[in-house]
Design an enzyme around this catalytic site. Sequence first.
Site, PDB file in Angstrom:
ATOM      1  N   LYS A 129     -17.957  -1.267   6.010  1.00 38.71           N
ATOM      2  CA  LYS A 129     -18.378  -2.403   4.993  1.00 38.71           C
ATOM      3  C   LYS A 129     -19.823  -2.389   4.761  1.00 38.71           C
ATOM      4  O   LYS A 129     -20.413  -2.560   3.619  1.00 38.71           O
ATOM      5  CB  LYS A 129     -17.959  -3.584   5.404  1.00 38.71           C
ATOM      6  CG  LYS A 129     -17.906  -4.579   4.462  1.00 38.71           C
ATOM      7  CD  LYS A 129     -17.096  -5.971   4.886  1.00 38.71           C
ATOM      8  CE  LYS A 129     -17.427  -6.936   3.558  1.00 38.71           C
ATOM      9  NZ  LYS A 129     -16.479  -8.341   4.080  1.00 38.71           N
TER      10      LYS A 129
ATOM     11  N   MET B  55      24.051   9.520   2.807  1.00 41.76           N
ATOM     12  CA  MET B  55      24.108  10.587   3.551  1.00 41.76           C
ATOM     13  C   MET B  55      24.340  10.496   4.822  1.00 41.76           C
ATOM     14  O   MET B  55      24.735  11.400   5.522  1.00 41.76           O
ATOM     15  CB  MET B  55      22.408  11.209   3.024  1.00 41.76           C
ATOM     16  CG  MET B  55      22.203  12.494   3.674  1.00 41.76           C
ATOM     17  SD  MET B  55      23.280  13.733   3.178  1.00 41.76           S
ATOM     18  CE  MET B  55      22.504  14.443   1.773  1.00 41.76           C
TER      19      MET B  55
ATOM     20  N   GLN C  12      -9.177  -6.980  11.972  1.00 39.84           N
ATOM     21  CA  GLN C  12      -8.408  -5.823  10.907  1.00 39.84           C
ATOM     22  C   GLN C  12      -9.277  -4.472  11.172  1.00 39.84           C
ATOM     23  O   GLN C  12      -9.255  -3.464  10.129  1.00 39.84           O
ATOM     24  CB  GLN C  12      -8.561  -6.314   9.334  1.00 39.84           C
ATOM     25  CG  GLN C  12      -7.574  -7.225   9.276  1.00 39.84           C
ATOM     26  CD  GLN C  12      -7.387  -7.492   7.881  1.00 39.84           C
ATOM     27  OE1 GLN C  12      -8.420  -7.245   6.971  1.00 39.84           O
ATOM     28  NE2 GLN C  12      -6.165  -8.283   7.486  1.00 39.84           N
TER      29      GLN C  12
ATOM     30  N   GLU D  61       0.923  -1.410   0.048  1.00 42.24           N
ATOM     31  CA  GLU D  61       0.017   0.042  -0.001  1.00 42.24           C
ATOM     32  C   GLU D  61       0.960   1.072   0.058  1.00 42.24           C
ATOM     33  O   GLU D  61       0.532   2.313  -0.347  1.00 42.24           O
ATOM     34  CB  GLU D  61      -0.893  -0.112   1.284  1.00 42.24           C
ATOM     35  CG  GLU D  61      -2.133  -1.083   1.174  1.00 42.24           C
ATOM     36  CD  GLU D  61      -1.578  -2.398   1.535  1.00 42.24           C
ATOM     37  OE1 GLU D  61      -0.458  -2.688   2.036  1.00 42.24           O
ATOM     38  OE2 GLU D  61      -2.542  -3.153   1.511  1.00 42.24           O
TER      39      GLU D  61
HETATM   40  C1  LIG Z   1      12.276   5.898   5.719  1.00 42.84           C
HETATM   41  C2  LIG Z   1      13.391   6.517   5.935  1.00 42.84           C
HETATM   42  N1  LIG Z   1      14.151   5.997   7.029  1.00 42.84           N
HETATM   43  C3  LIG Z   1      15.690   6.644   7.333  1.00 42.84           C
HETATM   44  C4  LIG Z   1      15.788   7.762   6.918  1.00 42.84           C
HETATM   45  C5  LIG Z   1      17.134   8.499   7.138  1.00 42.84           C
HETATM   46  N2  LIG Z   1      18.178   8.615   5.833  1.00 42.84           N
HETATM   47  C6  LIG Z   1      18.212   9.948   5.324  1.00 42.84           C
HETATM   48  S1  LIG Z   1      19.231   9.626   3.877  1.00 42.84           S
HETATM   49  C7  LIG Z   1      19.577   7.916   4.286  1.00 42.84           C
HETATM   50  C8  LIG Z   1      20.407   7.345   3.505  1.00 42.84           C
HETATM   51  C9  LIG Z   1      20.086   7.002   2.159  1.00 42.84           C
HETATM   52  O1  LIG Z   1      20.949   5.988   1.654  1.00 42.84           O
HETATM   53  P1  LIG Z   1      20.910   5.526   0.189  1.00 42.84           P
HETATM   54  O2  LIG Z   1      19.543   5.495  -0.301  1.00 42.84           O
HETATM   55  O3  LIG Z   1      21.940   4.492   0.043  1.00 42.84           O
HETATM   56  O4  LIG Z   1      21.202   6.944  -0.601  1.00 42.84           O
HETATM   57  P2  LIG Z   1      22.572   7.862  -0.646  1.00 42.84           P
HETATM   58  O5  LIG Z   1      22.560   8.798   0.577  1.00 42.84           O
HETATM   59  O6  LIG Z   1      23.649   6.882  -0.367  1.00 42.84           O
HETATM   60  O7  LIG Z   1      22.607   8.353  -2.148  1.00 42.84           O
HETATM   61  C10 LIG Z   1      19.023   7.822   5.390  1.00 42.84           C
HETATM   62  C11 LIG Z   1      19.109   6.254   6.020  1.00 42.84           C
HETATM   63  C12 LIG Z   1      14.814   8.312   5.642  1.00 42.84           C
HETATM   64  N3  LIG Z   1      15.057   9.449   4.979  1.00 42.84           N
HETATM   65  N4  LIG Z   1      13.811   7.837   5.275  1.00 42.84           N
END
Ligand SMILES: Cc1ncc(C[n+]2csc(CCOP(=O)(O)OP(=O)(O)O)c2C)c(N)n1
Lengths: 575, 172
Positions: free
Chosen positions: A177, A490, A128, A65
């Site tokens: 429902k 990041m 549910q 979803e």
């Molecule tokens: C659902 C979710 N969980 C955690 C985060 C925290 N977060 C922000 S950027 C990031 C890393 C992303 O890594 P990747 O997808 O490999 O992309 P990159 O930064 O390496 O380009 C995380 C864990 C988030 N933004 N969203």
Amino acid sequence: METATKKHSTPKTSVKMTGAEAIVKCLITEGIDTIYGYPGGAIMPVYDAMYDYKDQLKHILTRHEQGAIHAAQGYARVSGRVGACIATSGPGATNLVTGIADAQIDSTPVVCVTGQVAKHLLGTDAFQETDIISISTPVTKWNYQITKASEIPKVMAKAFYIARSGRPGPVLIDITKNAQLEEFDFEYEKCTGIRSYKPEAEVQENQLKAAAEIINQAKKPFIVFGQGVILGQAEKEFKAFIEKTGIPCASTLLGLSALPSSHPLYVGMVGMHGHYAPNKLTNECDVLIAIGMRFDDRVTGDLNTYAKQAKIVHFEIDPAEISKNVKADAPVLGNVNKSLVKILPFIKENKHESWMNEFKKLSTEEHNIVINDELTPKGNDITMGEVIKEINSVTHGEAVIVTDVGQHQMVACRYSEFNKTKSNITSGGLGTMGFSLPAAIGAKMAAPEREVISISGDGGIQMNIQELGTILQNKVGVKILILNNEFLGMVRQWQELFFDKRYAETPIMSPDFVAVAKGYGIEGRCVTDRKNLKAAIKEMIDSKEAYVLEVKVEKKGKVFPMVPAGASVSDVILK
Amino acid sequence: MKEQLYTISVYTENNVGLLNRIATIFLKRHINIESLNVSRSEIEDVSRFNIVTYITEDQAKVVTKQIEKQIEVIKAYYHTDDETIFQETAIYKIASDLLFDQREIQNIIKDSHAEIVTVARDFFVISKTGRRQDTEDLYNQLKPYGIMQFVRSGRISVSKNKMEISELLTNI
Ligand SMILES: Cc1ncc(C[n+]2csc(CCOP(=O)(O)OP(=O)(O)O)c2C)c(N)n1
């Protein structure tokens, strides 16, 4: 099957039907041609009704979803229309919540329909049953639980009116429902107004004059524009305004593509990983003109040192945004598609060449220290920036760029060229990893004639990778670029800069993405060497079908410039 | 900026989910609601919330706008105590024998202008309407004798200045 006459006429007089069929009729009457969703017990009557309307309402079965709502968001943001999704009660409904929150903070019009247990079971912890109304209250523009069929037409009409008008947002309609099964006399009338809700204020002439006076006297004015320009479909009006005033302008993350990036007055993106000049000069302008943006903390950095020297003019549709974070000296309330037109006669034609040169000087500095190395690296590793540069050279700014969240998002948004509006689809306010792939599916279905490229990291792609199944089943021709740095990049960058290089849980393993794609019947390729990059990108873009391109990029790359969290925008660092 | 009591008056359509929506706005900002009262208003089918909180004027402005942004909210206003006429009502349940055994209680009731609501065989109930201090004073005076139950209503208030709500509605 329904008879043809019943199916194709919009009922003016009432017609007897079930609540479930009425829901389908409402969706179709409101212009929904595609709905994303997943069936289950409490919504089965509506699914059963949809079965008879397949030729008017296409249902796309996503694999989760969350995928459904992100697809609806992508659909809405590329088309400028309302997106729609549907799910069952309990887990189906709660799986929508992340996307609803995303749509709320990024002002995306979506209508979500969720099934609910029968009225007599409400509050009994029935199978549910979840109280999705309470759960979704803080993240919806409006929500409502329908418990009898006769409520359906009015409530659905209201839902669409609220989602799309004023500052758009998500609406959730929960329907028990029994209400789906009941028969009633259906009659539909579109909603044209609600007495307690004023979508947009009429633009006040005194506000326009006060704003114009400040703008006309400004020596170093600076415009920051946001998604309000796109949502108000005010791109032309905005361009006329900036060209008459000759004011340099920068975009927020969500404003990108409202103005072609090649426009001579465009000076880049503001914010944490925005461009150097617009961040730095925010604290030197004498008038800051904010247009359809909301001074998010990722834009402003430390509020106590944000544009304190400047008078603030704020064009904004949502009264609650005026002076919420930054006090407006001259607010202009209303839709920018009206205010930017009405202010023109009060505005003097002007040019700001020497001020513009200050932007150019700082931009040169940014090129020398950051951009040149990113786009034309000297080392062996492929950088994210050069991948984006190669995409630009093939798509010429015509593609829809859908990004996930992280370094690749910032790099893609910094370096992508945009020639067309509604070409930048990203999760800005919520920063939802896993957004990109499903959002790209919705985007491609809304604009099949456009090239749609989903760009993710190796982390984020694995958050909704199951949507490759949706692509398989529906033959959606999205291009999927995975920039694999083997890290949650990041977060790793922050660990390097602010946590003593303690890389806690940021190295991440990935499957063989090309093999995964193959498993879903999607063509794919992996590039590890620069010499193959150009050809691979061309192959991806030339492909008529979905395509997965994985590029192994520099593992420990960092995105610069950067405004460290909580710092002043003028303390933006280049390395 | 200094914190003080603000009364936020909200005119709304009658709607089940609205209380939740409005409460969320305070919850999200960690603003404590000192008192809350919901009733009908002077306008047919329009409810009125009186919400009392201890906040700064900047917060009052932001919160009022956030409340007004909710679809079913017609209009929201904020006022300081000086700008409103306000009251609360408290009721006190006390054992009946005290009324006869402790003569002072009769004086307390008389002096405080409290009203006797009911007298039963085992208990009697008095009510007092006024400002917080008035109901609090009465509470403190009765406490030594033993209060079986005590409850106080939310603040109800009207503004001294006109709120242009009715005209607003006739224009829509
Ligand atoms: C659902 C979710 N969980 C955690 C985060 C925290 N977060 C922000 S950027 C990031 C890393 C992303 O890594 P990747 O997808 O490999 O992309 P990159 O930064 O390496 O380009 C995380 C864990 C988030 N933004 N969203």
